[in-house]
Design a protein around this motif. Structure first.
Motif, PDB file in Angstrom:
ATOM      1  N   ASP A 325       0.818  -1.214   0.000  1.00 57.34           N
ATOM      2  CA  ASP A 325       0.000   0.000   0.000  1.00 57.34           C
ATOM      3  C   ASP A 325       0.855   1.268   0.000  1.00 57.34           C
ATOM      4  N   GLN A 326       2.064   1.159   0.560  1.00 60.70           N
ATOM      5  CA  GLN A 326       2.966   2.319   0.584  1.00 60.70           C
ATOM      6  C   GLN A 326       3.332   2.780  -0.821  1.00 60.70           C
ATOM      7  N   GLN A 328       1.497   3.453  -3.185  1.00 57.34           N
ATOM      8  CA  GLN A 328       0.564   4.453  -3.722  1.00 57.34           C
ATOM      9  C   GLN A 328       1.065   5.877  -3.514  1.00 57.34           C
ATOM     10  N   ASN A 329       1.909   6.081  -2.514  1.00 52.42           N
ATOM     11  CA  ASN A 329       2.407   7.427  -2.221  1.00 52.42           C
ATOM     12  C   ASN A 329       3.848   7.644  -2.695  1.00 52.42           C
ATOM     13  N   MET A 330       4.357   6.739  -3.514  1.00 49.99           N
ATOM     14  CA  MET A 330       5.743   6.844  -3.968  1.00 49.99           C
ATOM     15  C   MET A 330       5.871   7.762  -5.172  1.00 49.99           C
ATOM     16  N   THR A 331       7.052   8.354  -5.299  1.00 57.91           N
ATOM     17  CA  THR A 331       7.363   9.126  -6.500  1.00 57.91           C
ATOM     18  C   THR A 331       7.666   8.151  -7.641  1.00 57.91           C
ATOM     19  N   THR A 332       7.811   8.705  -8.838  1.00 52.20           N
ATOM     20  CA  THR A 332       8.067   7.857 -10.002  1.00 52.20           C
ATOM     21  C   THR A 332       9.364   7.067  -9.832  1.00 52.20           C
ATOM     22  N   GLU A 334      10.901   6.294  -6.974  1.00 53.03           N
ATOM     23  CA  GLU A 334      10.747   5.302  -5.911  1.00 53.03           C
ATOM     24  C   GLU A 334       9.919   4.111  -6.384  1.00 53.03           C
TER      25      GLU A 334
END
Length: 616
Positions: A325-326, A328-332, A334
């Motif tokens: 789920d983490q 979903q908040n990652m940069t491109t 990451e």
């Protein structure tokens, strides 16, 4: 609970040795060939070689040995079978049939694990002398894991302990001898039981045969070269323990409660592989899954008490889901690194967690409605916390409900052993119910169980003849009826301290005591004896303790002043080792700071041992 991996012992060498031997057998039949394999050997051969290796050495088609011959695809056929009358009769029928239509076909017969003396005369009787080329394939111990070895000799228990055929001990001795050739002669040896004695005798013969005085100079040079390469200045295994299965029947008769043991009870584990049914894997067909420490999830749950496995899996599943789920908040950038490095691993973890959760669910659903009563009955029998009359009533209730034969006989045997034998009258009463529920042919089954020593019946038949016998015979008969000091399971359990103190609770989820494998009610005898020996209590203490177990003991120690060897122990169980014992040994390895390598003729459950006595 992982096994210490120090001291540089690589058991995978054994797989390579067996693989090389198998390749040499296949090369004795050069060119294209069909391979027909005894069904009981298929999983073992798969663990040694795999289909790719077989095909690279000319195997075009593989078939399971059956009554009818498979279609002829090549000019050669290689049969790989155990030395059993049924298998060899099938082979003979195949050869006669194939020779009629394909007179030029070449037939090779590979006997596993040893070419016994009666095979050649049998083939001659079948008219196949000269028509079949005989070979022998003797595999070494097959690594099922880093600390668990097996010969996959599933018929050893019946052959040795019921039929009195100890020829399989030669194969065990050869496998142990290979280990000693790799890691040095083991200085401290404890062997207990008839089969263990036969293995020791075979080891002495092999040692004599390998004496440099009796070896060709070329072999001596090769031996010296190997020793130089491995730099064997001292043995790498300090202790060897060899036990017969009949030294402790109570352990396998109790219901296993570790996850790996429960898997074996419900689905069956063969050669380290479990076959999950279609409803567990969520597919149309069953799926075979190898079970070993390479699977990190399985390595963490295999030795856990079954009661704590589901909660552990659910916690891990939530952790994996949170990591996914983490994303979903990652940069491109990451996200790119996540997909490249972690996503596949997390997906594999998620699939494994789901599989074992479904397995737990399927096991829980299939448990008998009186499972808790069964457990309390079993544990009450070993601890004497329960009433034997209630245990007998529960056994008779199971027979009246016509529950599966193996389970009923397993409970009957456990009941008889923990009572130090049941009376003749009680035996006849229960036997009558067994025959009514399961058929009168099982009168032979009951006889087999008594012959094995799994079903204990107090012999009081001579009481009525005492008064009519001569004085000397009467005295001997009366003496034989007196209680014997140190005789029976209860005496052994007390001497070996197999029943933990009821005032000391056993932590099932973070265990420190081997009895956790049976809810803290009972400590498996063989791990307990080995633990006492490794604690350094002395040879006399060990010898006295082993006297209370069925069988005789042979103990070999190095001369005074010699090094005792490293903290590495090889434990061999002849006739089958349970996964409950494996889990107990793994805990012992951690608590004693010893690397323990377990080896057996095969892994087994109480139901399988009982089934070996069943008359078909």
């Amino acid at each position: 609970m992982s096994q210490p991996q120090s001291l540089g012992i690589d058991v995978e060498i054994l797989r390579r040795l067996s693989r090389n031997r198998l390749v040499r057998v296949l090369e004795d039949a050069p060119g294209a060939k069909d391979l027909i394999i005894d069904g009981d050997l298929m999983k073992m051969l798969d663990r040694i070689s795999g289909a790719t290796l077989l095909r690279s050495h000319g195997v075009e088609k593989m078939y399971r040995l059956d009554r009818l011959p498979p279609p002829v695809q090549s000019a050669q056929r290689v049969y790989v079978v155990q030395p059993s009358l049924v298998a060899l009769k099938y082979v003979a029928d195949h050869v006669h049939s194939d020779k009629l239509n394909h007179p030029d076909i070449n037939i090779h017969l590979v006997i596993v694990p040893r070419l016994v003396s009666w095979v050649t005369p049998l083939l001659e009787e079948e008219g196949l002398y000269g028509a079949v080329t005989l070979h022998e394939f003797t595999p070494d111990f097959i690594p099922l894991d880093d600390d668990l070895l097996s010969l996959e000799m599933t018929s050893f228990f019946r052959n040795a302990f019921l039929e009195g055929d100890f020829s399989g001990c030669i194969s065990v001795a050869r496998a142990i001898n290979t280990l000693q050739g790799l890691y040095g002669r083991i200085p401290n040896v404890v062997a207990h039981g008839r089969a263990a004695k036969a293995v020791m005798n075979a080891l002495e013969v092999l040692k004599e045969q390998e004496s440099p005085k009796k070896m060709p100079q070329k072999v001596v040079n090769e031996f010296n070269t190997v020793c130089s390469i491995r730099n064997l200045k001292a043995p790498e295994i300090g202790h060897l323990f060899i036990f017969d299965r009949d030294a402790d029947y109570v352990t396998p008769l109790l219901t296993q409660l570790t996850y790996e043991g429960v898997l074996d009870e419900y689905f069956g584990i063969q050669a380290g592989v479990v076959e999950f049914p279609a409803d567990v894997v969520g597919q149309d067909n069953p799926r075979k899954v190898p079970l070993n420490s390479k699977d990190t999830i399985y390595d963490n749950i295999r030795n856990r008490h079954f009661a704590g496995v589901s909660s552990y899996l659910i916690t891990r599943a939530r952790e994996v889901k949170a990591k996914k789920d983490q994303a979903q908040n990652m940069t491109t950038g990451e996200m790119r690194d996540f997909v490249a490095n972690e996503l596949r691993t997390l997906q594999a973890l998620q699939a494994t967690l789901g599989l074992h959760l479904k397995a737990c669910e399927a096991i829980t659903k299939s448990m008998r409605r009186d499972f808790e009563t069964q457990l309390s009955t079993e544990h009450g029998l070993v601890t004497r916390a329960g009433n034997s009359g209630k245990a007998q009533k529960f056994l008779k209730d199971c027979l009246a409900r016509m529950l599966p034969l193996a389970g009923n006989l397993r409970l009957l045997c456990l009941y008889s052993l923990t009572q130090d034998g049941i009376s003749r009258r009680e035996y006849e009463d229960i036997a009558s119910q067994v025959l009514t529920a399961h058929g009168h042919k099982h009168l032979i089954t009951l006889h087999h169980l008594r012959q094995l020593g799994m079903l204990a019946v107090a012999d009081t038949s001579s009481v009525s003849t005492v008064n009519n016998a001569p004085l000397q015979d009467r005295l001997a008969q009366v003496t034989s009826l007196l209680p014997k000091k140190g005789f029976g399971w209860r005496s052994a359990a007390k001497r070996l301290r197999l029943i933990p103190d009821a005032d000391e609770p056993v932590d099932l989820h973070n265990p420190t005591h081997m009895s956790y494998v049976y809810n803290g009610a009972y400590t498996p005898a063989i791990p307990k004896v080995v633990g006492d020996a490794l604690s350094g209590r002395g040879v006399q203490y060990l010898s006295d303790n082993l006297k209370v177990l069925p069988g005789t003991t042979t103990i070999t120690t190095p001369p005074a002043g010699s090094p005792s060897g490293p903290r590495v122990a090889l434990v061999v169980v002849l006739g089958g080792i349970t996964f409950a014992e494996v889990a107990a040994f793994r805990l012992l390895a951690l608590t004693s700071a010893t690397r323990i390598i377990l080896a057996s003729t095969n892994t087994a459950t109480g139901a399988q041992l009982v089934a070996a006595a069943v008359h078909e």
